[in-house]
Motif scaffolding. Sequence first.
Motif, PDB file in Angstrom:
ATOM      1  N   GLY A  87       0.805  -1.221   0.000  1.00 43.04           N
ATOM      2  CA  GLY A  87       0.000   0.000   0.000  1.00 43.04           C
ATOM      3  C   GLY A  87       0.835   1.267   0.000  1.00 43.04           C
ATOM      4  N   SER A  88       0.155   2.376   0.253  1.00 47.71           N
ATOM      5  CA  SER A  88       0.817   3.688   0.235  1.00 47.71           C
ATOM      6  C   SER A  88       0.541   4.418   1.534  1.00 47.71           C
ATOM      7  N   GLY A  89       1.392   5.402   1.825  1.00 47.83           N
ATOM      8  CA  GLY A  89       1.212   6.191   3.041  1.00 47.83           C
ATOM      9  C   GLY A  89       2.373   5.975   4.000  1.00 47.83           C
ATOM     10  N   SER A  90       2.191   6.409   5.240  1.00 51.12           N
ATOM     11  CA  SER A  90       3.302   6.368   6.205  1.00 51.12           C
ATOM     12  C   SER A  90       3.349   5.058   7.002  1.00 51.12           C
ATOM     13  N   THR A  91       2.218   4.424   7.235  1.00 54.86           N
ATOM     14  CA  THR A  91       2.215   3.191   8.041  1.00 54.86           C
ATOM     15  C   THR A  91       2.848   2.040   7.268  1.00 54.86           C
ATOM     16  N   VAL A  92       2.583   2.014   5.996  1.00 55.51           N
ATOM     17  CA  VAL A  92       3.055   0.911   5.161  1.00 55.51           C
ATOM     18  C   VAL A  92       4.581   0.925   5.021  1.00 55.51           C
ATOM     19  N   ILE A 128      -1.443  -5.419   1.736  1.00 52.92           N
ATOM     20  CA  ILE A 128      -1.340  -4.779   3.055  1.00 52.92           C
ATOM     21  C   ILE A 128      -1.313  -3.269   2.837  1.00 52.92           C
ATOM     22  N   ASP A 129      -2.216  -2.530   3.511  1.00 52.62           N
ATOM     23  CA  ASP A 129      -2.306  -1.104   3.252  1.00 52.62           C
ATOM     24  C   ASP A 129      -2.817  -0.372   4.480  1.00 52.62           C
ATOM     25  N   GLY A 130      -2.576   0.915   4.499  1.00 54.92           N
ATOM     26  CA  GLY A 130      -3.064   1.751   5.593  1.00 54.92           C
ATOM     27  C   GLY A 130      -4.510   2.156   5.354  1.00 54.92           C
ATOM     28  N   ALA A 131      -5.014   3.008   6.221  1.00 52.36           N
ATOM     29  CA  ALA A 131      -6.364   3.545   6.053  1.00 52.36           C
ATOM     30  C   ALA A 131      -6.474   4.835   6.854  1.00 52.36           C
ATOM     31  N   ASP A 132      -7.420   5.672   6.466  1.00 48.18           N
ATOM     32  CA  ASP A 132      -7.651   6.907   7.223  1.00 48.18           C
ATOM     33  C   ASP A 132      -8.622   6.675   8.365  1.00 48.18           C
ATOM     34  N   GLU A 133      -9.519   5.703   8.178  1.00 47.67           N
ATOM     35  CA  GLU A 133     -10.459   5.337   9.240  1.00 47.67           C
ATOM     36  C   GLU A 133     -11.108   4.006   8.882  1.00 47.67           C
ATOM     37  N   ILE A 151     -12.141   4.270   5.020  1.00 46.75           N
ATOM     38  CA  ILE A 151     -11.884   5.441   4.185  1.00 46.75           C
ATOM     39  C   ILE A 151     -10.401   5.407   3.859  1.00 46.75           C
ATOM     40  N   LYS A 152     -10.095   5.461   2.566  1.00 48.52           N
ATOM     41  CA  LYS A 152      -8.696   5.539   2.145  1.00 48.52           C
ATOM     42  C   LYS A 152      -8.545   6.662   1.138  1.00 48.52           C
ATOM     43  N   GLY A 153      -7.282   7.068   0.914  1.00 49.12           N
ATOM     44  CA  GLY A 153      -7.072   8.147  -0.038  1.00 49.12           C
ATOM     45  C   GLY A 153      -6.542   9.416   0.596  1.00 49.12           C
ATOM     46  N   GLY A 154      -6.303   9.355   1.908  1.00 51.34           N
ATOM     47  CA  GLY A 154      -5.715  10.519   2.578  1.00 51.34           C
ATOM     48  C   GLY A 154      -4.379  10.898   1.938  1.00 51.34           C
ATOM     49  N   GLY A 155      -3.711   9.865   1.403  1.00 57.41           N
ATOM     50  CA  GLY A 155      -2.446  10.104   0.706  1.00 57.41           C
ATOM     51  C   GLY A 155      -2.619  10.207  -0.803  1.00 57.41           C
ATOM     52  N   GLY A 156      -3.860  10.173  -1.254  1.00 57.16           N
ATOM     53  CA  GLY A 156      -4.135  10.401  -2.678  1.00 57.16           C
ATOM     54  C   GLY A 156      -3.875   9.216  -3.579  1.00 57.16           C
ATOM     55  N   CYS A 157      -3.763   8.008  -2.984  1.00 56.17           N
ATOM     56  CA  CYS A 157      -3.375   6.830  -3.794  1.00 56.17           C
ATOM     57  C   CYS A 157      -4.505   5.813  -3.912  1.00 56.17           C
ATOM     58  N   GLN A 162      -5.188   3.090  -7.359  1.00 59.33           N
ATOM     59  CA  GLN A 162      -4.343   1.908  -7.511  1.00 59.33           C
ATOM     60  C   GLN A 162      -4.437   1.010  -6.280  1.00 59.33           C
ATOM     61  N   GLU A 163      -4.640   1.617  -5.109  1.00 56.87           N
ATOM     62  CA  GLU A 163      -4.791   0.816  -3.885  1.00 56.87           C
ATOM     63  C   GLU A 163      -6.015  -0.085  -3.978  1.00 56.87           C
ATOM     64  N   LYS A 164      -7.138   0.472  -4.491  1.00 55.61           N
ATOM     65  CA  LYS A 164      -8.354  -0.331  -4.560  1.00 55.61           C
ATOM     66  C   LYS A 164      -8.209  -1.415  -5.625  1.00 55.61           C
ATOM     67  N   THR A 194      -5.726   5.766  16.124  1.00 55.37           N
ATOM     68  CA  THR A 194      -6.627   6.909  15.855  1.00 55.37           C
ATOM     69  C   THR A 194      -7.537   6.643  14.652  1.00 55.37           C
ATOM     70  N   LYS A 195      -7.255   5.513  13.964  1.00 56.41           N
ATOM     71  CA  LYS A 195      -8.085   5.202  12.790  1.00 56.41           C
ATOM     72  C   LYS A 195      -9.201   4.224  13.130  1.00 56.41           C
ATOM     73  N   ASP A 196      -9.219   3.718  14.376  1.00 54.42           N
ATOM     74  CA  ASP A 196     -10.147   2.644  14.755  1.00 54.42           C
ATOM     75  C   ASP A 196     -11.451   3.263  15.257  1.00 54.42           C
TER      76      ASP A 196
HETATM   77  O1  DER Z   1      -3.818   7.248   0.902  1.00 56.07           O
HETATM   78  C1  DER Z   1      -4.064   6.171   1.435  1.00 56.07           C
HETATM   79  O2  DER Z   1      -5.011   5.449   1.117  1.00 56.07           O
HETATM   80  C2  DER Z   1      -3.213   5.747   2.614  1.00 56.07           C
HETATM   81  O3  DER Z   1      -3.220   4.352   2.728  1.00 56.07           O
HETATM   82  C3  DER Z   1      -3.833   6.386   3.854  1.00 56.07           C
HETATM   83  O4  DER Z   1      -5.187   6.059   3.864  1.00 56.07           O
HETATM   84  C4  DER Z   1      -3.186   5.945   5.136  1.00 56.07           C
HETATM   85  O5  DER Z   1      -2.000   6.654   5.235  1.00 56.07           O
HETATM   86  P1  DER Z   1      -1.174   6.673   6.589  1.00 56.07           P
HETATM   87  O6  DER Z   1      -0.686   5.261   6.804  1.00 56.07           O
HETATM   88  O7  DER Z   1      -0.052   7.632   6.305  1.00 56.07           O
HETATM   89  O8  DER Z   1      -2.104   7.136   7.684  1.00 56.07           O
END
Ligand code: DER
Length: 233
Positions: free
Chosen positions: A28-33, A84-89, A97-103, A106-108, A124-126
């Motif tokens: 996935g994309s973002g900071s957690t991944v 495996i990917d992150g999420a905003d909530e 909800i995903k896409g906080g990082g704009g990706c 392709q993630e879906k 904080t996303k739970d």
């Molecule tokens: O953009 C995304 O979908 C990311 O996965 C986002 O939803 C989570 O990013 P984070 O791991 O930096 O919180």
Amino acid sequence: SLLESAKKAAAFRAVDECVKDKDVVGVGSGSTVVYAVERLAERVKTEKLQLVCIPTSFQARQLIVENNLVLGDLSLYPSLDIAIDGADEVDKDFTAIKGGGGCLTQEKIVASCAKRFVVIADYTKDSQILGEQYKKGIPIEVIPLAYVPVMNKIKALYGGNVELRMAKMKAGPVVTDNGNFILDWVFLEDKFNWESVNTQLNLIPGVVETGLFVNMAERAFFGYADGSVKEKT
Ligand code: DER
């Protein structure tokens, strides 16, 4: 920071529990991944795992290459073992909800090609219901020429507030890895049927994809600052 150690804890637990030798892994994309990729690289090294990693963004591709993991793509690996990917909530029904990082697009796509889709995030996303903690709205990727009529259509359909996502380190709007714009729809009420909202939004001409991941996540791991991890049930 506390949040970073929470993210790391969730990422390490998910990689340790859900990835096995010979897996084709969607990254996935973002900071957690970032932590998940770090753990994948560690396990490849120590356990001599043979993995192929499929990116969900330019950022994910960079992470795979920089960590010397084997890079694949969907044309070579159209079916993945796990993504495996992150999420905003994430809500009580595992709708994310995903896409906080704009990706999100392709993630879906990658998540939809995986036998199992696992979300990793800090605590904080739970949530129980969407919007409880994540206040920036649902990201929607749109073809640039259509962004105003799409904004109007969303407001007419569901109310709330819709904004074109503006870039911080570049003048003008955010442009996604696919060359499109992102709208953020801040919804007001909280009794939406997210499956039908996702379907209806995707029917609007000009919408490429929404950040509503409905009935996709199979497992969700939430990390805490003390390094503990809670799996959503
Ligand atoms: O953009 C995304 O979908 C990311 O996965 C986002 O939803 C989570 O990013 P984070 O791991 O930096 O919180």
